[in-house]
Write a protein that holds these residues in place. Sequence first.
Motif, PDB file in Angstrom:
ATOM      1  N   TYR A   7      38.504  53.583  40.024  1.00 31.00           N
ATOM      2  CA  TYR A   7      37.101  53.830  40.370  1.00 31.00           C
ATOM      3  C   TYR A   7      36.466  54.927  39.513  1.00 31.00           C
ATOM      4  O   TYR A   7      35.299  55.279  39.716  1.00 31.00           O
ATOM      5  N   VAL A  19      36.051  55.088  46.637  1.00 34.35           N
ATOM      6  CA  VAL A  19      34.854  54.592  45.949  1.00 34.35           C
ATOM      7  C   VAL A  19      33.840  55.723  45.786  1.00 34.35           C
ATOM      8  O   VAL A  19      33.271  55.918  44.704  1.00 34.35           O
ATOM      9  N   VAL A  60      34.295  47.780  41.280  1.00 36.82           N
ATOM     10  CA  VAL A  60      35.036  48.032  42.516  1.00 36.82           C
ATOM     11  C   VAL A  60      35.991  46.880  42.820  1.00 36.82           C
ATOM     12  O   VAL A  60      37.149  47.106  43.196  1.00 36.82           O
TER      13      VAL A  60
END
Length: 450
Positions: free
Chosen positions: A76, A208, A287
């Motif tokens: 990420y 994230v 993602v």
Amino acid sequence: MDARSPDLTPDTAGWRSDAPVTKSLAEVNATIALPVAGRWWRRLLAFVGPGYLVSVGYMDPGNWATDLAGGSKFGYTLLSVILLSNLMAILLQSLAARLGIVTDRDLAQACRATYSPAVNFLLWIACEAAIIACDLAEVIGTAIALKLLFGIPLVGGALLAALDAFLLLLLMNRGFRFLEAFVIALLAVIAVCFAVQIAAAAPPVAEVLRGFMPKSEIFTNPEMLYIAIGIIGATVMPHNLYLHSSIVQTRAYERNDEGRREAIKWATTDSTIALMLALFINAAILVVAAATFHKSGHSDVAEIGQAFELLSPLLGLGIASTLFAVALLASGLNSTVTATLAGQIVMEGFLDLRLPNWARRLLTRGIAIVPVIVVTAIYGERGTADLLVFSQVVLSMQLPFAVIPLVRFVSDRRKMGKFTIPRSVAAIAWIVAGVIVVLNLKLLFDTFFG
């Protein structure tokens, strides 16, 4: 004063006296009527469209390659680059819209009306290189999508991609609003496809969110920096600045101070909302790659074909791979439309040369198809994946040639009058331009001397 002239006299507007006065995209200029009264949302809806055409360039097939490579290899981490790129895009596109609305010139016309013929020729060459690189990404992306969905060989898909030169002609003949509706519908398809994949991947929210925090490693790691600059090139696309400065003029706002002020407000709102959708889709690609490939140890997934094969098994969702390919095809079709318009705007603006749309599109498509066929024949599918990432780096290298003139124009009171951007905004814009130049110089140094 002529209704098409800015609220500045020709002697004080800062333009060359021999600059041609031609409407940008004359066939659709000021053709979309605006409500003269009613609630604010009716005015906003009347301006909705150009921002979404621009946002297409921020989620074209070139983004897929860079986002997949970044997500699978570095998890990420590069989400912060996507966020930064999107914020840069929001600022730069708002400046492009302002330039077009205030001066009645698109960015290419503004360059032609400011710089010498030699400088204009060099700027045109740089912009054409960017458009060819974008075309290259579209051809590869469309060809890969056709192969994944229908089993058509890459070379055959690339040749079929040339036929989409006529898609814009069909849409434009139905009216510019119809074109905008077509683009928005395909964007909705892409968004739904990735929403389903995000739900299936179920990425850890904390990781994230941490990915959106910038890290020094991005700049110090040459491999990560290469992909990061590719992401910037895939997100902040130079031809989008030319495109946006032109298509905002399709609205029939009053060509006076009040009309321009309102047009700037609604056009900026439109592009900001549209670019937030682009942020979601770009982040979603990375993602999904991070949650699916990086997490499972498949850190070398940089090819769209690999992602297609692995998505369904790794996510445990049979339709995941199909949704991925459908979104890719929709992305390729949408990118075709916007790159076609941008190519027309650039050629007409810099050269005052007007070719039939179909002829210009087939020319640029032909230039893009040749390297795809050659690379596919020599290196196979892996070569096309490398070509995709390289095309986005080429786009990034062209950015300064569009960004610097744009910021200079909207900061010039002789050209913009009372609509000149505030000094604080100009300072931020110049910082953005400086960051782009520094990153590109760093990439060049690492490429040749690293």
